[in-house]
Design a protein around this motif. Structure first.
Motif, mmCIF file in Angstrom:
data_model
loop_
_atom_site.group_PDB
_atom_site.id
_atom_site.type_symbol
_atom_site.label_atom_id
_atom_site.label_comp_id
_atom_site.label_asym_id
_atom_site.label_seq_id
_atom_site.Cartn_x
_atom_site.Cartn_y
_atom_site.Cartn_z
ATOM 1 N N CYS A 1 13.487 18.527 -4.600
ATOM 2 C CA CYS A 1 13.050 17.782 -3.409
ATOM 3 C C CYS A 1 13.506 16.325 -3.458
ATOM 4 O O CYS A 1 13.324 15.604 -2.490
ATOM 5 C CB CYS A 1 11.541 17.898 -3.198
ATOM 6 N N GLY A 2 14.095 15.906 -4.576
ATOM 7 C CA GLY A 2 14.691 14.576 -4.648
ATOM 8 C C GLY A 2 13.890 13.529 -5.389
ATOM 9 O O GLY A 2 14.351 12.405 -5.545
ATOM 10 N N LEU A 3 12.684 13.852 -5.856
ATOM 11 C CA LEU A 3 11.856 12.858 -6.545
ATOM 12 C C LEU A 3 12.417 12.462 -7.906
ATOM 13 O O LEU A 3 12.200 11.340 -8.362
ATOM 14 C CB LEU A 3 10.426 13.380 -6.729
ATOM 15 N N LEU A 4 13.119 13.390 -8.552
ATOM 16 C CA LEU A 4 13.648 13.139 -9.894
ATOM 17 C C LEU A 4 15.154 13.358 -9.932
ATOM 18 O O LEU A 4 15.706 14.111 -9.134
ATOM 19 C CB LEU A 4 12.994 14.081 -10.919
ATOM 20 N N LYS A 5 15.788 12.695 -10.898
ATOM 21 C CA LYS A 5 17.194 12.924 -11.210
ATOM 22 C C LYS A 5 17.253 13.509 -12.616
ATOM 23 O O LYS A 5 16.417 13.188 -13.459
ATOM 24 C CB LYS A 5 17.982 11.611 -11.182
ATOM 25 N N MET A 6 18.242 14.362 -12.856
ATOM 26 C CA MET A 6 18.387 14.968 -14.167
ATOM 27 C C MET A 6 19.783 14.716 -14.709
ATOM 28 O O MET A 6 20.764 14.746 -13.959
ATOM 29 C CB MET A 6 18.164 16.480 -14.106
ATOM 30 N N ILE A 7 19.853 14.439 -16.011
ATOM 31 C CA ILE A 7 21.139 14.413 -16.696
ATOM 32 C C ILE A 7 21.032 15.352 -17.890
ATOM 33 O O ILE A 7 19.947 15.561 -18.435
ATOM 34 C CB ILE A 7 21.557 12.990 -17.144
ATOM 35 N N ARG A 8 22.152 15.940 -18.258
ATOM 36 C CA ARG A 8 22.196 16.836 -19.417
ATOM 37 C C ARG A 8 22.991 16.169 -20.534
ATOM 38 O O ARG A 8 23.994 15.513 -20.288
ATOM 39 C CB ARG A 8 22.841 18.163 -19.062
ATOM 40 N N SER A 9 22.519 16.386 -21.741
ATOM 41 C CA SER A 9 23.238 15.948 -22.927
ATOM 42 C C SER A 9 23.162 17.101 -23.910
ATOM 43 O O SER A 9 22.119 17.331 -24.530
ATOM 44 C CB SER A 9 22.589 14.685 -23.508
ATOM 45 N N GLY A 10 24.247 17.866 -23.999
ATOM 46 C CA GLY A 10 24.226 19.071 -24.824
ATOM 47 C C GLY A 10 23.238 20.071 -24.259
ATOM 48 O O GLY A 10 23.267 20.397 -23.082
ATOM 49 N N LYS A 11 22.312 20.524 -25.096
ATOM 50 C CA LYS A 11 21.322 21.491 -24.625
ATOM 51 C C LYS A 11 20.071 20.829 -24.069
ATOM 52 O O LYS A 11 19.148 21.503 -23.630
ATOM 53 C CB LYS A 11 20.943 22.452 -25.757
ATOM 54 N N TRP A 12 20.029 19.500 -24.050
ATOM 55 C CA TRP A 12 18.838 18.766 -23.612
ATOM 56 C C TRP A 12 18.971 18.324 -22.160
ATOM 57 O O TRP A 12 20.039 17.949 -21.710
ATOM 58 C CB TRP A 12 18.618 17.534 -24.502
ATOM 59 N N SER A 13 17.859 18.337 -21.450
ATOM 60 C CA SER A 13 17.794 17.833 -20.076
ATOM 61 C C SER A 13 16.850 16.641 -20.048
ATOM 62 O O SER A 13 15.767 16.689 -20.631
ATOM 63 C CB SER A 13 17.261 18.915 -19.122
ATOM 64 N N TYR A 14 17.275 15.595 -19.362
ATOM 65 C CA TYR A 14 16.506 14.354 -19.275
ATOM 66 C C TYR A 14 16.235 14.038 -17.814
ATOM 67 O O TYR A 14 17.126 14.140 -16.970
ATOM 68 C CB TYR A 14 17.279 13.202 -19.920
ATOM 69 N N PHE A 15 15.002 13.645 -17.540
ATOM 70 C CA PHE A 15 14.592 13.369 -16.163
ATOM 71 C C PHE A 15 14.176 11.915 -16.000
ATOM 72 O O PHE A 15 13.562 11.326 -16.891
ATOM 73 C CB PHE A 15 13.429 14.276 -15.759
ATOM 74 N N SER A 16 14.527 11.371 -14.824
ATOM 75 C CA SER A 16 14.098 10.020 -14.446
ATOM 76 C C SER A 16 13.752 10.042 -12.960
ATOM 77 O O SER A 16 14.126 10.964 -12.232
ATOM 78 C CB SER A 16 15.205 9.000 -14.718
ATOM 79 N N ARG A 17 13.035 9.021 -12.536
ATOM 80 C CA ARG A 17 12.643 8.915 -11.134
ATOM 81 C C ARG A 17 13.860 8.596 -10.265
ATOM 82 O O ARG A 17 14.750 7.867 -10.671
ATOM 83 C CB ARG A 17 11.615 7.793 -10.967
ATOM 84 N N ASN A 18 13.854 9.139 -9.060
ATOM 85 C CA ASN A 18 14.865 8.801 -8.072
ATOM 86 C C ASN A 18 14.234 7.767 -7.141
ATOM 87 O O ASN A 18 13.612 8.110 -6.135
ATOM 88 C CB ASN A 18 15.305 10.044 -7.306
ATOM 89 N N GLU A 19 14.359 6.512 -7.519
ATOM 90 C CA GLU A 19 13.670 5.428 -6.806
ATOM 91 C C GLU A 19 14.091 5.328 -5.351
ATOM 92 O O GLU A 19 13.278 4.997 -4.491
ATOM 93 C CB GLU A 19 13.889 4.089 -7.521
ATOM 94 N N GLU A 20 15.337 5.634 -5.059
ATOM 95 C CA GLU A 20 15.817 5.559 -3.677
ATOM 96 C C GLU A 20 15.069 6.551 -2.783
ATOM 97 O O GLU A 20 14.614 6.198 -1.692
ATOM 98 C CB GLU A 20 17.321 5.838 -3.624
#
Length: 103
Positions: free
Chosen positions: A71-90
């Motif tokens: 729904c757009g509230l979070l952004k995700m990046i992958r690093s190897g097998k790990w997924s990292y989430f941060s807020r989508n401030e926009e």
């Protein structure tokens, strides 16, 4: 922002844990230990770290985070097998502005 996205964000925010996740990610350094892979918390917090803090199963947290990303509230990046989430401030800012203007 389309009405459909506003409704989907509203659904995501209808759960206490998902709201808490957004609160925690607003200041990740204060709410989570440093990531073990060297990715700064400002760039995202590992799913496992969020899961530990929430005290829910990994599958539940993964579902929550996936819905919040879709729904757009979070952004995700992958690093190897790990997924990292941060807020989508926009998107969060647009959502708040739409609520103020429409309601």
């Amino acid at each position: 922002m389309e009405l459909k996205q506003i409704v989907e964000i509203g659904k995501c925010l209808s759960n206490q844990t998902r709201v808490e996740i957004l609160e925690w990610l607003k200041d990740p350094d204060a709410n989570f230990p440093a990531n073990h892979t060297g990715i700064p918390n400002k760039d995202g917090v590992c799913v496992g770290t969020i899961q530990e803090k929430a005290g829910l199963s990994q599958s539940t947290i993964s579902t929550y985070l996936g819905n919040m990303e879709r729904c757009g509230l979070l952004k995700m990046i992958r690093s190897g097998k790990w997924s990292y989430f941060s807020r989508n401030e926009e998107v969060i800012e647009k959502f708040i502005n739409q609520l103020q203007n429409k309601l």
